[in-house]
Design a protein around this motif. Structure first.
Motif, PDB file in Angstrom:
ATOM      1  N   ASP A 204       0.840  -1.188   0.000  1.00  0.00           N
ATOM      2  CA  ASP A 204       0.000   0.000   0.000  1.00  0.00           C
ATOM      3  C   ASP A 204       0.880   1.244   0.000  1.00  0.00           C
ATOM      4  O   ASP A 204       1.515   1.537   1.004  1.00  0.00           O
ATOM      5  CB  ASP A 204      -0.908   0.021   1.223  1.00  0.00           C
ATOM      6  N   PRO A 271      -3.952   3.137  -4.516  1.00  0.00           N
ATOM      7  CA  PRO A 271      -4.085   2.851  -3.081  1.00  0.00           C
ATOM      8  C   PRO A 271      -4.539   1.407  -2.887  1.00  0.00           C
ATOM      9  O   PRO A 271      -5.311   0.878  -3.684  1.00  0.00           O
ATOM     10  CB  PRO A 271      -5.171   3.845  -2.625  1.00  0.00           C
ATOM     11  N   PRO A 273      -5.456  -0.010   0.604  1.00  0.00           N
ATOM     12  CA  PRO A 273      -5.546  -0.066   2.075  1.00  0.00           C
ATOM     13  C   PRO A 273      -6.053  -1.405   2.601  1.00  0.00           C
ATOM     14  O   PRO A 273      -5.714  -1.792   3.720  1.00  0.00           O
ATOM     15  CB  PRO A 273      -6.526   1.073   2.398  1.00  0.00           C
ATOM     16  N   ASP A 274      -6.862  -2.099   1.819  1.00  0.00           N
ATOM     17  CA  ASP A 274      -7.424  -3.381   2.263  1.00  0.00           C
ATOM     18  C   ASP A 274      -6.580  -4.580   1.841  1.00  0.00           C
ATOM     19  O   ASP A 274      -6.976  -5.726   2.091  1.00  0.00           O
ATOM     20  CB  ASP A 274      -8.842  -3.542   1.715  1.00  0.00           C
TER      21      ASP A 274
END
Length: 369
Positions: A204, A271, A273-274
Protein backbone atom coordinates in the motif's frame (compact mmCIF):
# COMPACT_ATOMS: atom_id res chain seq x y z
CA UNK A 1 -85.54 -10.05 -63.41
CA UNK A 2 -85.06 -6.83 -61.34
CA UNK A 3 -88.00 -4.50 -61.37
CA UNK A 4 -87.71 -0.84 -62.45
CA UNK A 5 -88.67 0.25 -58.93
CA UNK A 6 -85.55 -1.34 -57.42
CA UNK A 7 -83.14 -0.31 -60.18
CA UNK A 8 -82.59 3.28 -58.93
CA UNK A 9 -81.19 2.52 -55.44
CA UNK A 10 -78.97 -0.21 -56.74
CA UNK A 11 -77.52 2.05 -59.40
CA UNK A 12 -76.82 4.76 -56.84
CA UNK A 13 -75.01 2.33 -54.54
CA UNK A 14 -72.88 1.08 -57.40
CA UNK A 15 -71.88 4.61 -58.34
CA UNK A 16 -70.93 5.44 -54.72
CA UNK A 17 -68.81 2.29 -54.40
CA UNK A 18 -66.96 3.06 -57.62
CA UNK A 19 -66.20 6.58 -56.37
CA UNK A 20 -64.75 5.26 -53.10
CA UNK A 21 -62.53 2.83 -54.95
CA UNK A 22 -61.28 5.64 -57.17
CA UNK A 23 -60.47 7.84 -54.13
CA UNK A 24 -58.61 4.97 -52.48
CA UNK A 25 -56.56 4.45 -55.59
CA UNK A 26 -55.66 8.14 -55.75
CA UNK A 27 -54.67 8.37 -51.98
CA UNK A 28 -50.87 8.33 -51.39
CA UNK A 29 -49.31 5.31 -49.61
CA UNK A 30 -47.85 6.00 -46.14
CA UNK A 31 -44.14 6.89 -46.01
CA UNK A 32 -41.79 4.16 -44.76
CA UNK A 33 -40.82 4.70 -41.14
CA UNK A 34 -37.10 4.77 -40.19
CA UNK A 35 -35.45 5.38 -36.82
CA UNK A 36 -33.12 8.39 -36.79
CA UNK A 37 -30.96 10.45 -34.45
CA UNK A 38 -29.83 14.06 -34.63
CA UNK A 39 -26.11 14.61 -35.12
CA UNK A 40 -24.60 16.61 -32.25
CA UNK A 41 -20.93 17.56 -32.07
CA UNK A 42 -19.25 16.81 -28.73
CA UNK A 43 -15.91 17.17 -26.98
CA UNK A 44 -14.97 13.70 -25.72
CA UNK A 45 -12.07 12.34 -23.72
CA UNK A 46 -12.33 8.61 -24.40
CA UNK A 47 -10.73 5.91 -22.28
CA UNK A 48 -8.58 3.03 -23.37
CA UNK A 49 -8.67 -0.29 -21.48
CA UNK A 50 -5.15 -1.68 -21.35
CA UNK A 51 -3.98 -5.03 -19.90
CA UNK A 52 -1.31 -4.94 -17.23
CA UNK A 53 0.09 -6.55 -14.10
CA UNK A 54 0.45 -5.48 -10.47
CA UNK A 55 3.83 -4.97 -8.78
CA UNK A 56 4.78 -4.31 -5.16
CA UNK A 57 5.50 -0.71 -4.30
CA UNK A 58 8.71 -1.81 -2.59
CA UNK A 59 10.21 -5.28 -2.35
CA UNK A 60 13.14 -6.46 -0.28
CA UNK A 61 14.70 -9.90 -0.29
CA UNK A 62 15.90 -10.95 3.16
CA UNK A 63 19.27 -12.74 2.91
CA UNK A 64 21.71 -14.25 5.37
CA UNK A 65 24.77 -11.98 5.67
CA UNK A 66 26.76 -14.34 7.89
CA UNK A 67 27.21 -18.10 7.78
CA UNK A 68 25.69 -20.28 10.44
CA UNK A 69 22.82 -22.49 11.54
CA UNK A 70 19.35 -20.96 11.85
CA UNK A 71 18.21 -21.25 15.46
CA UNK A 72 14.88 -19.40 15.39
CA UNK A 73 12.24 -18.02 13.04
CA UNK A 74 10.33 -15.22 14.76
CA UNK A 75 7.53 -14.28 12.35
CA UNK A 76 4.32 -15.72 10.95
CA UNK A 77 4.34 -16.33 7.22
CA UNK A 78 1.99 -13.96 5.40
CA UNK A 79 1.88 -11.44 8.26
CA UNK A 80 2.77 -7.76 8.29
CA UNK A 81 6.16 -6.90 9.80
CA UNK A 82 7.78 -3.62 10.82
CA UNK A 83 11.16 -2.32 9.72
CA UNK A 84 13.81 -3.61 12.17
CA UNK A 85 11.69 -6.48 13.45
CA UNK A 86 13.64 -9.66 14.18
CA UNK A 87 12.89 -12.38 11.63
CA UNK A 88 15.57 -15.07 12.11
CA UNK A 89 18.31 -15.79 14.63
CA UNK A 90 21.48 -17.44 13.32
CA UNK A 91 23.71 -19.11 15.93
CA UNK A 92 25.68 -16.11 17.28
CA UNK A 93 28.20 -18.02 19.44
CA UNK A 94 31.08 -18.06 16.90
CA UNK A 95 30.66 -14.36 16.22
CA UNK A 96 30.49 -13.43 19.89
CA UNK A 97 33.73 -15.33 20.38
CA UNK A 98 35.31 -13.44 17.50
CA UNK A 99 34.15 -10.18 19.01
CA UNK A 100 35.67 -11.07 22.39
CA UNK A 101 38.95 -11.98 20.70
CA UNK A 102 38.89 -8.68 18.83
CA UNK A 103 38.32 -6.82 22.12
CA UNK A 104 41.36 -8.55 23.59
CA UNK A 105 43.50 -7.73 20.56
CA UNK A 106 42.48 -4.10 20.86
CA UNK A 107 43.38 -4.00 24.56
CA UNK A 108 46.82 -5.45 23.79
CA UNK A 109 47.39 -2.99 20.95
CA UNK A 110 46.41 -0.06 23.19
CA UNK A 111 48.83 -1.27 25.88
CA UNK A 112 51.66 -1.51 23.35
CA UNK A 113 50.79 1.94 22.04
CA UNK A 114 50.96 3.35 25.56
CA UNK A 115 54.40 1.82 26.06
CA UNK A 116 55.59 3.10 22.67
CA UNK A 117 54.43 6.67 23.46
CA UNK A 118 56.21 6.58 26.81
CA UNK A 119 59.41 5.28 25.17
CA UNK A 120 59.25 8.01 22.50
CA UNK A 121 58.92 10.76 25.14
CA UNK A 122 61.89 9.40 27.09
CA UNK A 123 64.14 9.08 24.01
CA UNK A 124 63.21 12.55 22.74
CA UNK A 125 64.15 14.05 26.13
CA UNK A 126 67.50 12.28 26.07
CA UNK A 127 68.04 13.38 22.46
CA UNK A 128 67.38 17.01 23.44
CA UNK A 129 70.16 16.64 26.04
CA UNK A 130 72.47 15.10 23.39
CA UNK A 131 72.59 11.84 25.33
CA UNK A 132 71.31 9.59 22.48
CA UNK A 133 71.74 9.67 18.74
CA UNK A 134 69.28 11.20 16.29
CA UNK A 135 68.61 7.73 14.86
CA UNK A 136 67.41 6.54 18.26
CA UNK A 137 64.89 9.40 18.36
CA UNK A 138 63.66 8.58 14.83
CA UNK A 139 63.24 4.91 15.75
CA UNK A 140 61.24 5.79 18.86
CA UNK A 141 58.86 7.98 16.86
CA UNK A 142 58.38 5.22 14.26
CA UNK A 143 57.62 2.63 16.93
CA UNK A 144 54.99 4.92 18.49
CA UNK A 145 53.31 5.54 15.12
CA UNK A 146 53.31 1.81 14.34
CA UNK A 147 51.68 1.11 17.71
CA UNK A 148 48.93 3.70 16.95
CA UNK A 149 48.33 2.04 13.59
CA UNK A 150 47.94 -1.33 15.26
CA UNK A 151 45.36 0.18 17.62
CA UNK A 152 43.38 1.50 14.64
CA UNK A 153 43.53 -1.92 12.93
CA UNK A 154 42.38 -3.64 16.12
CA UNK A 155 39.42 -1.24 16.38
CA UNK A 156 38.43 -2.02 12.78
CA UNK A 157 38.63 -5.77 13.50
CA UNK A 158 36.46 -5.33 16.58
CA UNK A 159 33.88 -3.32 14.57
CA UNK A 160 33.76 -6.06 11.90
CA UNK A 161 33.20 -8.65 14.64
CA UNK A 162 30.42 -6.50 16.15
CA UNK A 163 28.72 -6.24 12.74
CA UNK A 164 28.84 -10.03 12.36
CA UNK A 165 27.20 -10.41 15.77
CA UNK A 166 24.45 -7.99 14.68
CA UNK A 167 23.97 -9.83 11.38
CA UNK A 168 23.41 -13.08 13.24
CA UNK A 169 20.08 -11.50 14.18
CA UNK A 170 18.31 -11.09 10.81
CA UNK A 171 15.94 -8.09 10.83
CA UNK A 172 13.35 -6.77 8.41
CA UNK A 173 14.90 -4.07 6.16
CA UNK A 174 11.48 -2.53 5.36
CA UNK A 175 7.94 -2.68 6.68
CA UNK A 176 5.45 -4.75 4.69
CA UNK A 177 3.96 -8.18 4.24
CA UNK A 178 6.37 -11.09 4.50
CA UNK A 179 5.86 -14.25 2.48
CA UNK A 180 6.84 -17.79 3.25
CA UNK A 181 10.19 -18.63 4.81
CA UNK A 182 12.73 -20.14 2.41
CA UNK A 183 14.68 -21.78 5.25
CA UNK A 184 13.76 -23.54 8.48
CA UNK A 185 15.37 -23.92 11.89
CA UNK A 186 18.50 -26.07 11.66
CA UNK A 187 19.35 -25.01 8.12
CA UNK A 188 22.90 -23.90 7.34
CA UNK A 189 22.83 -20.56 5.59
CA UNK A 190 25.35 -18.09 4.18
CA UNK A 191 28.11 -20.66 3.76
CA UNK A 192 29.06 -19.84 0.17
CA UNK A 193 26.64 -17.00 -0.64
CA UNK A 194 24.00 -14.74 0.89
CA UNK A 195 21.21 -17.31 1.20
CA UNK A 196 17.66 -15.98 0.45
CA UNK A 197 15.51 -16.42 3.56
CA UNK A 198 12.24 -14.53 2.81
CA UNK A 199 10.74 -11.67 0.78
CA UNK A 200 8.97 -8.58 2.16
CA UNK A 201 6.62 -6.56 -0.04
CA UNK A 202 5.02 -3.20 0.61
CA UNK A 203 1.49 -3.40 -0.81
CA UNK A 204 0.00 0.00 0.00
CA UNK A 205 0.20 1.70 -2.39
CA UNK A 206 0.76 -0.77 -5.22
CA UNK A 207 1.97 -0.35 -8.80
CA UNK A 208 0.17 -1.35 -11.99
CA UNK A 209 2.44 -1.69 -15.02
CA UNK A 210 1.01 -1.73 -18.54
CA UNK A 211 1.90 -0.55 -22.03
CA UNK A 212 0.49 1.74 -24.69
CA UNK A 213 1.35 2.54 -28.29
CA UNK A 214 3.84 5.34 -28.82
CA UNK A 215 1.36 7.38 -30.89
CA UNK A 216 -1.32 7.21 -28.20
CA UNK A 217 1.26 8.19 -25.59
CA UNK A 218 2.02 11.44 -27.42
CA UNK A 219 -1.66 12.34 -27.34
CA UNK A 220 -1.81 11.37 -23.66
CA UNK A 221 1.05 13.74 -22.83
CA UNK A 222 -0.69 16.58 -24.63
CA UNK A 223 -3.83 15.85 -22.64
CA UNK A 224 -1.91 15.94 -19.35
CA UNK A 225 -0.10 19.14 -20.23
CA UNK A 226 3.14 17.70 -18.84
CA UNK A 227 6.07 15.92 -20.41
CA UNK A 228 5.62 12.76 -18.40
CA UNK A 229 1.81 12.81 -18.24
CA UNK A 230 2.13 12.38 -14.47
CA UNK A 231 -0.92 12.74 -12.31
CA UNK A 232 -3.60 11.68 -14.82
CA UNK A 233 -6.34 9.67 -13.07
CA UNK A 234 -6.59 6.00 -14.02
CA UNK A 235 -9.05 3.32 -12.99
CA UNK A 236 -8.44 -0.36 -12.33
CA UNK A 237 -11.18 -2.71 -13.58
CA UNK A 238 -11.86 -5.77 -11.43
CA UNK A 239 -13.10 -9.15 -12.64
CA UNK A 240 -16.71 -8.82 -13.68
CA UNK A 241 -16.19 -5.34 -15.09
CA UNK A 242 -16.54 -3.46 -11.80
CA UNK A 243 -14.35 -0.46 -11.05
CA UNK A 244 -11.89 -0.73 -8.14
CA UNK A 245 -13.00 1.49 -5.25
CA UNK A 246 -9.78 3.54 -5.16
CA UNK A 247 -8.77 5.41 -8.35
CA UNK A 248 -5.06 5.65 -9.10
CA UNK A 249 -2.79 8.09 -10.88
CA UNK A 250 -0.35 7.74 -13.73
CA UNK A 251 3.27 8.05 -12.59
CA UNK A 252 5.63 7.94 -15.55
CA UNK A 253 6.28 6.70 -19.05
CA UNK A 254 9.28 4.72 -20.22
CA UNK A 255 11.95 6.72 -21.98
CA UNK A 256 12.16 4.44 -25.00
CA UNK A 257 9.89 2.59 -27.39
CA UNK A 258 10.11 -1.19 -27.73
CA UNK A 259 11.14 -1.69 -31.37
CA UNK A 260 9.39 -5.06 -31.50
CA UNK A 261 5.95 -3.78 -30.43
CA UNK A 262 6.17 0.02 -30.86
CA UNK A 263 4.79 0.36 -27.32
CA UNK A 264 5.92 2.27 -24.24
CA UNK A 265 5.71 0.97 -20.67
CA UNK A 266 3.52 2.98 -18.28
CA UNK A 267 3.13 2.71 -14.52
CA UNK A 268 0.28 3.78 -12.24
CA UNK A 269 0.09 4.01 -8.46
CA UNK A 270 -3.03 2.66 -6.74
CA UNK A 271 -4.09 2.85 -3.08
CA UNK A 272 -4.41 -0.60 -1.53
CA UNK A 273 -5.55 -0.07 2.08
CA UNK A 274 -7.42 -3.38 2.26
CA UNK A 275 -4.57 -5.38 0.68
CA UNK A 276 -7.07 -6.61 -1.90
CA UNK A 277 -4.56 -6.23 -4.71
CA UNK A 278 -1.54 -8.54 -4.78
CA UNK A 279 1.67 -8.41 -6.85
CA UNK A 280 1.57 -10.50 -9.99
CA UNK A 281 -2.20 -10.22 -10.50
CA UNK A 282 -3.21 -9.52 -14.14
CA UNK A 283 -5.40 -6.42 -14.34
CA UNK A 284 -7.08 -4.09 -16.81
CA UNK A 285 -6.52 -0.35 -16.56
CA UNK A 286 -8.83 2.35 -17.90
CA UNK A 287 -6.61 5.21 -19.04
CA UNK A 288 -7.84 8.55 -20.50
CA UNK A 289 -6.80 9.32 -24.05
CA UNK A 290 -6.47 12.48 -26.12
CA UNK A 291 -9.29 15.05 -25.98
CA UNK A 292 -11.38 14.92 -29.17
CA UNK A 293 -13.24 18.10 -30.09
CA UNK A 294 -16.10 18.45 -32.53
CA UNK A 295 -16.71 14.71 -32.98
CA UNK A 296 -20.03 12.88 -33.37
CA UNK A 297 -20.88 9.81 -31.34
CA UNK A 298 -23.15 7.49 -33.35
CA UNK A 299 -24.33 3.90 -32.82
CA UNK A 300 -22.14 1.45 -34.67
CA UNK A 301 -25.15 0.06 -36.57
CA UNK A 302 -25.60 3.46 -38.23
CA UNK A 303 -22.33 3.01 -40.13
CA UNK A 304 -21.79 0.58 -43.00
CA UNK A 305 -18.31 -0.36 -44.11
CA UNK A 306 -16.92 -1.73 -47.35
CA UNK A 307 -13.68 -1.67 -49.28
CA UNK A 308 -14.32 1.94 -50.28
CA UNK A 309 -14.72 3.30 -46.75
CA UNK A 310 -17.35 4.09 -44.10
CA UNK A 311 -20.83 5.36 -45.03
CA UNK A 312 -23.98 6.66 -43.32
CA UNK A 313 -27.55 7.41 -44.44
CA UNK A 314 -28.38 11.12 -43.92
CA UNK A 315 -31.75 12.87 -44.42
CA UNK A 316 -32.10 16.21 -46.23
CA UNK A 317 -34.74 18.87 -45.56
CA UNK A 318 -37.37 16.89 -47.51
CA UNK A 319 -36.54 13.74 -45.54
CA UNK A 320 -35.02 12.09 -48.57
CA UNK A 321 -32.19 9.73 -47.62
CA UNK A 322 -28.72 10.19 -49.11
CA UNK A 323 -25.59 8.11 -48.68
CA UNK A 324 -22.59 10.00 -47.34
CA UNK A 325 -19.02 8.91 -46.68
CA UNK A 326 -17.74 9.60 -43.17
CA UNK A 327 -14.46 9.26 -41.30
CA UNK A 328 -14.44 6.95 -38.28
CA UNK A 329 -11.84 7.76 -35.62
CA UNK A 330 -12.34 4.92 -33.15
CA UNK A 331 -14.84 2.85 -31.24
CA UNK A 332 -16.21 4.00 -27.89
CA UNK A 333 -18.27 1.34 -26.12
CA UNK A 334 -20.97 0.43 -28.70
CA UNK A 335 -20.56 3.63 -30.71
CA UNK A 336 -18.29 5.04 -33.39
CA UNK A 337 -16.66 8.45 -33.11
CA UNK A 338 -17.06 10.34 -36.41
CA UNK A 339 -14.78 13.28 -37.20
CA UNK A 340 -15.84 14.08 -40.78
CA UNK A 341 -18.97 13.68 -42.91
CA UNK A 342 -21.68 14.87 -40.49
CA UNK A 343 -23.04 18.31 -39.63
CA UNK A 344 -24.63 19.36 -36.38
CA UNK A 345 -28.42 19.13 -36.56
CA UNK A 346 -28.58 16.60 -39.39
CA UNK A 347 -30.72 13.49 -39.09
CA UNK A 348 -29.08 10.14 -39.78
CA UNK A 349 -30.64 6.69 -40.03
CA UNK A 350 -30.03 4.11 -37.30
CA UNK A 351 -32.67 1.47 -38.14
CA UNK A 352 -34.96 0.72 -41.07
CA UNK A 353 -32.41 0.63 -43.89
CA UNK A 354 -34.40 -2.02 -45.74
CA UNK A 355 -37.35 0.39 -46.04
CA UNK A 356 -35.40 3.11 -47.83
CA UNK A 357 -36.08 3.64 -51.57
CA UNK A 358 -33.87 5.77 -53.85
CA UNK A 359 -34.96 9.43 -54.01
CA UNK A 360 -38.05 8.68 -51.93
CA UNK A 361 -38.85 10.51 -48.65
CA UNK A 362 -39.20 8.64 -45.37
CA UNK A 363 -41.04 9.17 -42.11
CA UNK A 364 -38.33 9.75 -39.44
CA UNK A 365 -38.99 8.71 -35.85
CA UNK A 366 -36.57 9.11 -32.96
CA UNK A 367 -34.51 6.00 -32.29
CA UNK A 368 -34.58 4.69 -28.72
CA UNK A 369 -31.44 3.03 -27.38
Amino acid sequence: MISLSCRGPLLLAALLLAGCNQDAALAPSPLPEVAVLTAEAETITPDAVLPGRLEAWREAEVRAQVAGVVQQRQFIEGSDVEAGQVLFVIDPAPYRASYARAEAELARAEAQALQARSQRLRIEKLYSEKLVSEQSAVDARAMAQQAEAEVAAAKATREAARIDVDHATVKAPIAGRIGRAFVTEGALVGEDEATPMAVIQQLDPIYATFSQSANELLALRRLAGAEQAAGLPVQLILDGGHDYAHPGRLLFAGASVDPQTARVTLRAELPNPDRLLLPGMPVRMRVPQARLEGVFRVPQQAVTRDEHGDFMKVLDAQHIVHTRQVRVLQALDNDWLISEGLQTGELFVVEGFQKIRPEQPVNPVTWQR
